[in-house]
Design a protein around this motif. Sequence first.
Motif: not given
Length: 199
Positions: A56-72
Amino acid sequence: MLKVTGSAMPGPMSLLFPNPVFAASRDGDPQPSAPSLLLDELSLYTAPPPLQKPLHVQPEAGHLEQSVATLREFTEPYTGWCKDTYSTIQPKVHSVVQCGSDTYAYLKDPPKDFYPRAGVVGFTGVLGLFLARGSRIKRFMLPAGLMTVSASMYYPEKAATIVKSAGDSVYDRAVQSYAALEKMVNPQSKSGKDSETKP
């Protein structure tokens, strides 16, 4: 030469139940001493070897996921503060709700003379507002004082207990403030008395 025969089952039912297979001679008579074989035992029907599990290869985080992580990460301290505040405020809110439900239950079935007495107390408050023209202190003190006097006339036992408890607390506060004031004014008198009593 041997001939392989099997019982005929329609379509998908043959997949559910393994069919016995008999070896027969050329004459068509099955040999009674030959053991029965299952379809899974024949090389033609063997299952393919299991495939290796794909990694199982973890896909790279997209721009939206990075924004949500930063907001959290940004809101994490504030959410902890909100939880602490909620745990502090929750008992007070419950007590206010309980007081409101008790008041509603009391007003739903009040005592016999409750509404006339409440009307008189409210009227004295309005009269105090009318008479207290001028300073803001009068606007606060006069209506509150008149309402207190009229309420104490209707409920003398409760007024006496409230006055007694308030008087005790005021007396305790006065004694504490007097002791603190005396300590601030004469800090050396106490230490001088202690030094005089020691020898």
